[in-house]
Structure formats: C-alpha cells, structure tokens
Design a protein around this motif. Structure first.
Motif, mmCIF file in Angstrom:
data_model
loop_
_atom_site.group_PDB
_atom_site.id
_atom_site.type_symbol
_atom_site.label_atom_id
_atom_site.label_comp_id
_atom_site.label_asym_id
_atom_site.label_seq_id
_atom_site.Cartn_x
_atom_site.Cartn_y
_atom_site.Cartn_z
ATOM 1 N N ARG A 148 -15.607 -6.437 30.456
ATOM 2 C CA ARG A 148 -15.810 -5.376 31.443
ATOM 3 C C ARG A 148 -16.593 -5.993 32.595
ATOM 4 N NH1 ARG A 148 -16.377 -0.235 29.732
ATOM 5 N NH2 ARG A 148 -16.492 0.196 31.950
ATOM 6 N N PRO A 149 -15.927 -6.679 33.512
ATOM 7 C CA PRO A 149 -16.648 -7.424 34.544
ATOM 8 C C PRO A 149 -17.491 -6.558 35.465
ATOM 9 C CG PRO A 149 -14.283 -7.391 34.996
ATOM 10 C CD PRO A 149 -14.466 -6.857 33.616
ATOM 11 N N ASN A 150 -17.206 -5.259 35.525
ATOM 12 C CA ASN A 150 -17.997 -4.387 36.405
ATOM 13 C C ASN A 150 -19.349 -4.010 35.811
ATOM 14 O OD1 ASN A 150 -16.433 -2.788 34.486
ATOM 15 N ND2 ASN A 150 -17.215 -0.980 35.536
ATOM 16 N N ILE A 151 -19.578 -4.320 34.532
ATOM 17 C CA ILE A 151 -20.857 -3.985 33.898
ATOM 18 C C ILE A 151 -21.799 -5.181 33.972
ATOM 19 C CG2 ILE A 151 -22.009 -3.387 31.738
ATOM 20 C CD1 ILE A 151 -19.648 -1.749 30.940
ATOM 21 N N ARG A 152 -23.012 -4.947 34.461
ATOM 22 C CA ARG A 152 -24.049 -5.971 34.465
ATOM 23 C C ARG A 152 -24.928 -5.782 33.229
ATOM 24 N NH1 ARG A 152 -27.536 -6.903 39.805
ATOM 25 N NH2 ARG A 152 -25.482 -7.702 40.384
ATOM 26 N N TYR A 153 -24.962 -6.787 32.357
ATOM 27 C CA TYR A 153 -25.738 -6.719 31.122
ATOM 28 C C TYR A 153 -27.132 -7.309 31.336
ATOM 29 C CZ TYR A 153 -21.211 -5.884 28.860
ATOM 30 O OH TYR A 153 -19.989 -5.377 28.508
ATOM 31 N N SER A 154 -28.142 -6.589 30.874
ATOM 32 C CA SER A 154 -29.513 -7.080 30.897
ATOM 33 C C SER A 154 -30.198 -6.695 29.596
ATOM 34 C CB SER A 154 -30.299 -6.486 32.077
ATOM 35 O OG SER A 154 -29.770 -6.915 33.310
ATOM 36 N N ILE A 155 -31.009 -7.600 29.063
ATOM 37 C CA ILE A 155 -31.723 -7.361 27.802
ATOM 38 C C ILE A 155 -33.165 -7.823 27.982
ATOM 39 C CG2 ILE A 155 -31.851 -7.909 25.351
ATOM 40 C CD1 ILE A 155 -28.819 -8.297 25.356
ATOM 41 N N THR A 156 -34.114 -6.948 27.641
ATOM 42 C CA THR A 156 -35.520 -7.191 27.921
ATOM 43 C C THR A 156 -36.386 -6.700 26.751
ATOM 44 O OG1 THR A 156 -35.044 -6.711 30.252
ATOM 45 C CG2 THR A 156 -37.364 -6.816 29.609
ATOM 46 N N PRO A 157 -37.424 -7.448 26.373
ATOM 47 C CA PRO A 157 -38.377 -6.911 25.391
ATOM 48 C C PRO A 157 -39.056 -5.647 25.944
ATOM 49 C CG PRO A 157 -38.658 -9.279 25.610
ATOM 50 C CD PRO A 157 -37.727 -8.852 26.714
ATOM 51 N N ARG A 158 -39.329 -4.698 25.069
ATOM 52 C CA ARG A 158 -40.037 -3.486 25.490
ATOM 53 C C ARG A 158 -41.465 -3.827 25.901
ATOM 54 N NH1 ARG A 158 -37.324 -1.100 21.121
ATOM 55 N NH2 ARG A 158 -39.139 -1.384 19.778
ATOM 56 N N ASP A 159 -41.857 -3.279 27.033
ATOM 57 C CA ASP A 159 -43.217 -3.492 27.532
ATOM 58 C C ASP A 159 -43.543 -2.344 28.480
ATOM 59 O OD1 ASP A 159 -45.659 -4.458 28.290
ATOM 60 O OD2 ASP A 159 -44.879 -6.068 29.564
ATOM 61 N N GLY A 160 -43.969 -1.223 27.896
ATOM 62 C CA GLY A 160 -44.135 -0.011 28.691
ATOM 63 C C GLY A 160 -42.802 0.642 28.947
ATOM 64 N N LEU A 161 -42.119 1.079 27.866
ATOM 65 C CA LEU A 161 -40.733 1.546 27.936
ATOM 66 C C LEU A 161 -40.501 2.652 28.960
ATOM 67 C CD1 LEU A 161 -37.830 1.427 26.822
ATOM 68 C CD2 LEU A 161 -38.540 3.081 25.080
ATOM 69 N N PRO A 162 -41.296 3.720 29.004
ATOM 70 C CA PRO A 162 -41.018 4.768 30.000
ATOM 71 C C PRO A 162 -41.011 4.240 31.434
ATOM 72 C CG PRO A 162 -42.558 5.576 28.345
ATOM 73 C CD PRO A 162 -42.420 4.100 28.113
ATOM 74 N N THR A 163 -41.925 3.304 31.734
ATOM 75 C CA THR A 163 -41.963 2.722 33.077
ATOM 76 C C THR A 163 -40.731 1.864 33.330
ATOM 77 O OG1 THR A 163 -44.382 2.702 33.030
ATOM 78 C CG2 THR A 163 -43.305 1.254 34.638
ATOM 79 N N GLN A 164 -40.317 1.090 32.312
ATOM 80 C CA GLN A 164 -39.130 0.246 32.455
ATOM 81 C C GLN A 164 -37.884 1.099 32.699
ATOM 82 O OE1 GLN A 164 -39.860 -1.803 28.650
ATOM 83 N NE2 GLN A 164 -39.770 -3.756 29.757
ATOM 84 N N LEU A 165 -37.738 2.183 31.933
ATOM 85 C CA LEU A 165 -36.575 3.059 32.096
ATOM 86 C C LEU A 165 -36.605 3.767 33.447
ATOM 87 C CD1 LEU A 165 -36.420 4.625 28.520
ATOM 88 C CD2 LEU A 165 -34.739 3.080 29.527
ATOM 89 N N ALA A 166 -37.781 4.199 33.861
ATOM 90 C CA ALA A 166 -37.891 4.899 35.145
ATOM 91 C C ALA A 166 -37.450 3.998 36.293
ATOM 92 C CB ALA A 166 -39.324 5.383 35.356
ATOM 93 N N GLN A 167 -37.756 2.702 36.197
ATOM 94 C CA GLN A 167 -37.355 1.778 37.259
ATOM 95 C C GLN A 167 -35.838 1.677 37.343
ATOM 96 O OE1 GLN A 167 -39.662 0.081 39.478
ATOM 97 N NE2 GLN A 167 -37.655 0.165 40.480
ATOM 98 N N ILE A 168 -35.172 1.610 36.186
ATOM 99 C CA ILE A 168 -33.707 1.563 36.185
ATOM 100 C C ILE A 168 -33.128 2.829 36.817
ATOM 101 C CG2 ILE A 168 -31.669 1.627 34.689
ATOM 102 C CD1 ILE A 168 -33.154 -0.182 32.780
ATOM 103 N N ILE A 169 -33.691 3.968 36.470
ATOM 104 C CA ILE A 169 -33.184 5.235 36.995
ATOM 105 C C ILE A 169 -33.372 5.294 38.511
ATOM 106 C CG2 ILE A 169 -33.572 7.732 36.990
ATOM 107 C CD1 ILE A 169 -34.277 7.408 33.962
ATOM 108 N N ARG A 170 -34.524 4.836 38.991
ATOM 109 C CA ARG A 170 -34.756 4.837 40.444
ATOM 110 C C ARG A 170 -33.821 3.863 41.156
ATOM 111 N NH1 ARG A 170 -40.324 5.956 38.951
ATOM 112 N NH2 ARG A 170 -40.684 3.740 38.549
ATOM 113 N N ASP A 171 -33.501 2.748 40.492
ATOM 114 C CA ASP A 171 -32.639 1.727 41.100
ATOM 115 C C ASP A 171 -31.169 2.106 41.103
ATOM 116 O OD1 ASP A 171 -34.762 0.095 41.582
ATOM 117 O OD2 ASP A 171 -34.363 -1.329 39.975
ATOM 118 N N THR A 172 -30.772 3.047 40.229
ATOM 119 C CA THR A 172 -29.346 3.250 39.964
ATOM 120 C C THR A 172 -28.938 4.687 40.243
ATOM 121 O OG1 THR A 172 -29.656 1.679 38.142
ATOM 122 C CG2 THR A 172 -27.526 2.763 38.292
ATOM 123 N N PRO A 173 -28.364 4.957 41.406
ATOM 124 C CA PRO A 173 -27.873 6.312 41.681
ATOM 125 C C PRO A 173 -26.675 6.645 40.803
ATOM 126 C CG PRO A 173 -27.209 4.795 43.425
ATOM 127 C CD PRO A 173 -28.118 4.027 42.518
ATOM 128 N N GLY A 174 -26.529 7.926 40.497
ATOM 129 C CA GLY A 174 -25.400 8.363 39.683
ATOM 130 C C GLY A 174 -25.826 8.717 38.274
#
Length: 587
Positions: free
Chosen positions: A199-225
């Motif tokens: 699925r070339p349109n999907i960008r895969y990223s994998i990260t150790p958890r380190d303040g999960l709510p903050t990490q998820l919030a950043q993705i949501i702010r970065d990604t419209p839709g």
C-alpha cells in the motif's frame, strides 16, 4: 453477457481497470474459480460487482459483518446496482427474498452463518447465480488470524453449484493460509491471483510509547481527515477519547463491545458520515466499515500479529490518497503477549503464536525499512527501501547494547528473577535504597556495575529483550529468562538496538496535508457533497470520493457531458448529482 469494460464505465465512471482487477474479472467471466489476494484499497469489490452485472443471474456475496454488508449495499445502490442484504437486522427480509427468487437483484449479501444453512442453500437452488463471492476469505483457514468456523462450512454451498464461478477475496493471507483457502474452497492452485500486499500511499511509523496521549494528539493535529486510534482495552478507549477530544478539539468518540448497542451504532454512524472525526476503539471496529477516506490509523499498543496489523492499518487510505499508520509500543506489550500465549493458547498453537510475536518484535525493533519487513512476511521480494516509512525518511543509527543487555540479564538472575525493571536498574546503578538493603542486594556482584551509558540504555534494552523473548515478565512484573537469554550471556549473540532519533528543530510536514495544498474550489465541492449527503442520509463518500472532486476542481467541466468524463462519475451519479456539482463548479 455484457462487456465488463462497458459496465465499469457506465456504472462506476472509470475508463480502465486497476492492477490485477482485469485478470480476476476475466477469470470470473470465463467461469473459472479464483482466489484473489489484493491489498485493501485495490478495488476488490469491483472484482465481483462488475462480473455480477455482466453475467446473467444474481451475484451472491458472503461477507462477515452486517455493518459491512449494509455499507456495501448503500454504495452499490448509489451507483445504480440492484443490491440488497439478507440479515437479521433488516426489516425488509420478505421483500429481499422475493426479489432474490424473482431474479431482480444484481447482488445479494449474506453472512456465512446464513449461507451455510440448509434452508438458504435450498433457496439458492431455485435461483440463477452469476457468481459466488466469499469476502475476507482468510476466515476460512484455521491458519488465518481471523478464523471463523462458519466460513469452513461454505464448502457445501459452493459444491452445490460447481458450474458457478466462485471468487474468494482477501487482503491478508500468508502462503500457508492461501494454500488452506484454496483447499477448503475447492479452488485449483493455478486459480490464485496474487496482486501483492503493498500500500504505497500509507506511511508506516513505529515509536516506543513516551507520553502516549501527547504523541497521539500530535498525529491528530498533523493529519486532517477522519482517523482511528486502536486501544488495547475498553477502559483505555474511553480515557483516550476523552483526553484527545480535550487536547485536539477534534470530534472524538469511543467504540467497544461494552458500550450499549445503541450508543455503538450512533458512534459508528457518526464516524462513517464525518469528514474529520477520530474514533478510539478496540480492534474489532473498522472491519465492518468500508469508509475510504480514513487518513490515519494509530495503534496505542501492540497488535496481535503482523497479519492483524496489516489488516488494521489497511483501513486507512482505501481511496488511494496519502495516509498514515503509526504504532506505539512498550516492553509491557510483549510481556502481556507472552503471558497470554502461555496461559490462554493451547499447546498445539503456542509455537505458531510465539513465531507471530517474534515477527512483531522484529518489525518494531527494525532499523531498516518497515514496508520491506511487512512485504517479506507475506512472501514478496521488495526493494530494500520504500521511501515512505519512518526509517527510510529518517534513518536511525544502531548502537551495540550487548554489554548493557548482559548486565541486565545478570541482575535478573542474581536477584532470583523476581523483580522488575525499576528495581534491577537501582541494583545495577548501586543505589542505596531501603528495599535493596533489606533484600541484601547491595551485597550482590552486580550491585553498581552499570556505567552511566549502560543505565541510559536499560529501558530500550529491556524492550528489545522482551520483544526477542530473551526476557519474560510474570503477572507480578518480575523479569525472568526467555529462550533468547542464553546465547547473549554466553557471548554467542550480540544485541544492537535503534538509537532514538534526535528531534529536529523543524518538524517534518504531514504526509497527508502536504500532498494536497488547500484549494478553495475543492472545498466548495466538498461543501456541496456534504449538503447532498445530509439530504440523502448517506456518508459523503457514497456520493463521490475526494479524488473525483479534485479532478472536477482541476478540469472545471461546464456541461453534464464533460462532467460525465470525470473518473468516478457513472451514469446514475451523473443523473442524480450532476446538476448540483455543475452549479457549485460554475458559481
């Protein structure tokens, strides 16, 4: 029979097939049994919808979930296909049966539980079928990650009609599972069409958890839709949904089996019709939704297998537009998974489950291309780098952590394998705590042997050792040796870990937002689509996909004939929606 290309153009508004669709459809048109393994987003539904309309009779589609069937019927009906679902949730079952027996349906969707029943099989005997399609066909196999016994019973139905072409479809099946599906459904080995898993349109990223709510919030702010966040427990879904709604301002809902059925239904419907909602859910959510415009999928914990991860991330970007899949993991994920295998899995399956966990460990610990690891798992031979995963875009450096690993393993052994990472770190650091003095651990040979550099690596080393089954965690948090410990302690193996990348002062742009700059005309067309969708009570994507709207905005057709040449505008949609979009285009 009709020409499949004519059906494709008139009904769906496309001028040509994509990928291996033509190969699959040609086989079904010729009456040949087929197993098609195609990535999510490759257009599997067209592979049975087109021949069902081109061949005489009704296409029988076996699908695993009621919600998925209803979604597919809604989209098919919008394109002018005569489709219905026969489920326990439908109030019009008698009318659906009447239409089916009268030959007045192009497609009938049923669940495997109904399709394998004797009464339904006898009703099918009275109907002319164009094909039998079995969606999510990996569920047929005991080797598949979503095995469902009722799928195993479908062999009787297809053998009742050996002359009717059967089409098994799946996006997630390794070689062993594919072989089993072929055998169980009576499809010859040369009936396999493997369209690939990329699925070339999907960008895969994998990260150790380190303040999960903050990490998820950043993705949501970065990604419209719209986006999906998969959480490991019911409690976590609700807590994360509340936290993310507060921190991001995006509409956010929770979904899990513990919610009242009416609440689940409302939340799912809200997500399906939304253009920016975030759903925080357990992993069952999404299998029953054919929503093409999900822009990101984030895992708040480790999935059960690479097959599960591939399927869950595949719920993003089904429309082919850029999307993001981000996995956050921790050492405790592997500890829980190891205990689950030991406590809940029968001995006959434990070896295969441990292999699946080891494959996940290799994926999350990798310093190289994530996509290459995924594709090799499914038997492909991909390039060494894809250019669209975190490790390709920002290559990490590896460091030799063998010495720190040996010290941690030695500390676990000297403390009788009864203590967790915090206590072992204190022992290795030589810290003067009451617990250490009481236990006499200040007298051990490992007390104080770690250097500051060693101590900085203890947490990532522990994650790596748990991922590789060199360490195991018990129910009380104590760390003990796994099968991989011996080779490290004896010097037969080394341990290299990924050094966490230093954050750049300027954050990399969003894969989704950067691909399509703001276009006022596109937004005008989305507003038109939103209004129509609300009036008709359907999700916006049922009317047109974003790609179709972008082509409209770029070409700016001024007549119905010109609008009909836009990809994705079929005859029925041109008739139903064409004038409204022309008005929006021309002010």
């Amino acid at each position: 029979m009709r020409n499949p290309l004519d059906v494709l153009h008139e009904t769906f508004g496309y001028s040509s097939f994509r990928g291996r669709q033509q190969d699959v459809i040609d086989r079904i048109m010729a009456g040949v049994h087929t197993l098609a393994v195609m990535p999510t987003g490759a257009g599997k539904s067209l592979c049975y919808q087109v021949p069902a309309m081109a061949r005489p009779g009704t296409g029988l589609v076996i699908s695993p979930l009621i919600a998925l069937m209803h979604d597919q019927v809604r989209s098919a009906s919008a394109a002018g296909i005569k489709a219905a679902a026969l489920t326990s949730a439908n109030d019009d079952r008698e009318e659906t049966v009447r239409r089916f027996l009268a030959g007045d349906l192009d497609l009938l969707y049923v669940a495997p539980e109904r399709a394998s029943g004797e009464g339904f099989r006898r009703m099918v005997d009275r109907v002319q079928l164009s094909l039998i399609a079995i969606d999510e066909a990996h569920c047929v196999s005991e080797w598949g990650h979503d095995f469902r016994p009722d799928y195993r019973l479908l062999r009787a139905l297809v053998e009742d009609h050996p002359e009717i072409p059967r089409l098994a479809l799946t996006a997630t099946a390794d070689r062993h599972t594919r072989d089993d599906v072929l055998a169980q459904l009576g499809i010859p080995a040369d009936g396999l069409i493997l369209a690939g898993f990329d699925r070339p349109n999907i960008r895969y990223s994998i990260t150790p958890r380190d303040g999960l709510p903050t990490q998820l919030a950043q993705i949501i702010r970065d990604t419209p839709g719209p986006g999906i966040v998969y959480a490991p427990t019911r409690d976590a879904t609700e807590k994360l949904a509340a936290a993310l709604a507060t921190s991001t301002g995006r509409p956010t809902r929770a979904y899990h089996a513990g919610l009242d059925a009416a609440v689940r239904a409302r939340n799912q419907e809200a997500f399906v019709t939304s253009e920016d909602m975030v759903m925080v859910a357990t992993v069952a959510f999404g299998m029953g939704i054919d929503k093409p415009d999900v822009r990101f999928v984030a895992h708040a914990g480790l999935p059960k297998s690479i097959e599960g991860y591939y399927q869950e991330t595949g719920r993003a970007g089904r429309d082919g537009d850029p999307s993001v899949a981000h996995l956050f993991w921790g050492a405790d994920d592997f500890a829980r998974a190891t205990r689950r295998i030991a406590d809940d899995i029968g001995e006959d399956r434990q070896r295969s489950e441990r292999q699946r966990l080891a494959s996940l460990g290799a994926l999350v610990e990798a310093a190289g291309c994530r996509r290459a690891i995924l594709l090799r798992h499914f038997g492909e031979d991909p390039p060494a780098a894809c250019g669209n995963c975190d490790n390709c875009l920002n290559p990490p450096s590896s460091i030799d952590a063998t010495e720190a690993a040996r010290k941690l393993l030695s500390a676990a052994f000297r403390t009788e394998m009864r203590y967790g990472i915090t206590h072992l770190t204190d022992v290795l650091a030589g810290r003067d705590t009451e617990k250490i003095r009481t236990l006499g651990h200040d007298k051990l040979s490992v007390f104080g042997i770690a250097t500051p550099d060693d101590l900085a690596l203890i947490k990532p080393v522990a994650r790596a050792l748990l991922a590789r089954d060199a360490l195991r965690s018990d129910d009380y948090g104590g760390l003990s040796f796994g099968p991989g410990a011996r080779a490290l302690l004896k010097g037969e193996e080394t341990l290299a870990i990924v050094k966490p990348a230093v954050r750049a002062t300027r954050r990399r742009g969003s894969a989704v937002a950067d691909e399509h700059p703001h276009d006022p005309l596109f937004e005008t067309l989305r507003a038109c689509r939103r209004t129509l969708a609300k009036e008709l009570g359907v999700p916006p994507y049922v009317i047109f996909h974003d790609a179709t709207l972008r082509e409209m905005a770029a070409i700016r057709p001024t007549s119905l004939a010109a609008l009909g040449r836009i990809s994705g505008v079929g005859a029925r949609k041109l008739e139903d929606y064409g004038r409204a979009f022309l008005d929006a285009l021309n002010g």
